[in-house]
Scaffold this motif. Structure first.
Motif, short mmCIF file in Angstrom:
data_model
loop_
_atom_site.label_atom_id
_atom_site.label_comp_id
_atom_site.label_asym_id
_atom_site.label_seq_id
_atom_site.Cartn_x
_atom_site.Cartn_y
_atom_site.Cartn_z
N GLN A 168 0.83 -1.21 0.00
CA GLN A 168 0.00 0.00 0.00
C GLN A 168 0.87 1.26 0.00
OE1 GLN A 168 -2.98 -1.17 -0.55
NE2 GLN A 168 -1.99 -3.12 -0.03
N THR A 174 -3.94 6.11 1.79
CA THR A 174 -3.34 4.83 2.18
C THR A 174 -4.31 4.05 3.07
OG1 THR A 174 -1.36 6.20 2.43
CG2 THR A 174 -1.08 3.86 2.81
N SER A 199 -6.81 2.52 0.86
CA SER A 199 -6.24 1.41 0.12
C SER A 199 -6.05 0.19 1.02
CB SER A 199 -4.90 1.87 -0.47
OG SER A 199 -4.32 0.88 -1.23
N LEU A 200 -5.67 0.43 2.27
CA LEU A 200 -5.51 -0.66 3.23
C LEU A 200 -6.85 -1.36 3.46
CD1 LEU A 200 -3.89 -2.23 5.42
CD2 LEU A 200 -4.47 -0.38 7.00
N LYS A 213 -3.38 3.24 -5.22
CA LYS A 213 -4.22 3.26 -4.02
C LYS A 213 -5.66 3.62 -4.36
CE LYS A 213 -0.37 4.76 -1.23
NZ LYS A 213 0.34 5.89 -0.69
#
Lengths: 81, 178
Positions: free
Chosen positions: A13, A38, A41-42, B135
């Motif tokens: 990530q 982030t 995205s995690l 992302k």
């Protein structure tokens, strides 16, 4: 659930930090790359890879990768049984 | 009905004004933040002029550019709704200030999609994401359908049903009162 694989996926990530810089004890929020994007995205990675939904509180209350790993482990249905 | 400024998710969403030009430029010219956006000149008068033109489009209901602040009224980020075409719109210019609430991106996305779908009555959002913006792309692929791709971008669409799934999912992560 394999911890090494989890760390690798977690590390993915972060676009600019080498994967080998991450360990279970990494305090990921101290990484300059940690951001709202982030976090998002995690959440997506955990959902996609483990079918587990992290909540805002899960992330707020976590400091290290191990904290997130433990939360995900506890939420995986077949590991709860 | 959403009244602006809107207090949602612990943020205050309002329409961009000319006085926001400096903040917008600070984000759009930040090399890290803006690397996946079209290039912006670091030129304050030009940015102010762009906002004046935007305000004309806003007045005609053709475009909405939101700035969101924290509860201390410090600007935190931006998101824009544009390219209105029948029941379709585009969402973009999504930028979050470093150090903002770690869920600001989700909150801004929730607010803007809800404004577009529920307030403006759109049925479909079409947008593109740079392939290198991994992302953001990963996030969108959870809900949106891929409609195409080229060397640089992935093209996506989110219809109302997908929006509703996304809203339900994200509000289970971020409670509306947060």
């Amino acid at each position: 659930m394999n911890v090494e694989q989890f760390i690798r996926r977690f590390a993915e990530q972060f676009d600019e930090t080498p994967t080998h810089d991450f360990t279970v004890d990494t305090r990921f929020k101290e990484n300059d790359e940690w951001s709202s994007m982030t976090a998002l995205s995690l959440i997506a990675m955990v959902d996609e890879s483990y079918s587990v939904r992290l909540t805002g509180d899960d992330i707020r209350q976590s400091s290290t990768i191990k904290d997130i790993y433990d939360i995900v482990s506890a939420k995986i249905p077949n590991q709860q049984a | 009905m959403i009244t602006l400024p809107a207090h949602q998710y612990g943020l205050i969403f309002r329409l961009v004004e000319e006085r926001d030009a400096e903040f917008i430029l600070s984000l759009r010219t930040d090399p890290k933040l803006a690397r996946h956006l079209s290039a912006t000149e670091n030129d304050l008068p030009k940015q102010q002029a762009w906002i004046r033109t935007y305000k004309q489009r806003e007045a005609l209901g053709q475009e909405y550019y939101f700035l969101f602040e924290n509860e201390d009224h410090e600007p935190q980020g931006l998101v824009r709704l544009y390219d209105f075409d029948g029941k379709t719109y585009t969402s973009g210019s999504w930028l979050i200030k470093p150090g903002a609430d770690e869920f600001a991106a989700i909150k801004a996305d929730l607010f803007s999609a809800s404004f577009a779908m529920n307030e403006l009555g759109f049925e479909r959002c079409v947008f593109d994401v740079r392939k290198a913006n991994k992302k953001v792309l990963r996030f969108h692929l959870m809900f949106a359908s891929v409609t195409g791709e080229d060397e640089l971008n992935v093209y996506l669409a989110l219809d109302r049903a997908a929006y509703e799934r996304k809203f339900k999912y994200l509000t289970s992560i971020i409670k509306p009162q947060e």
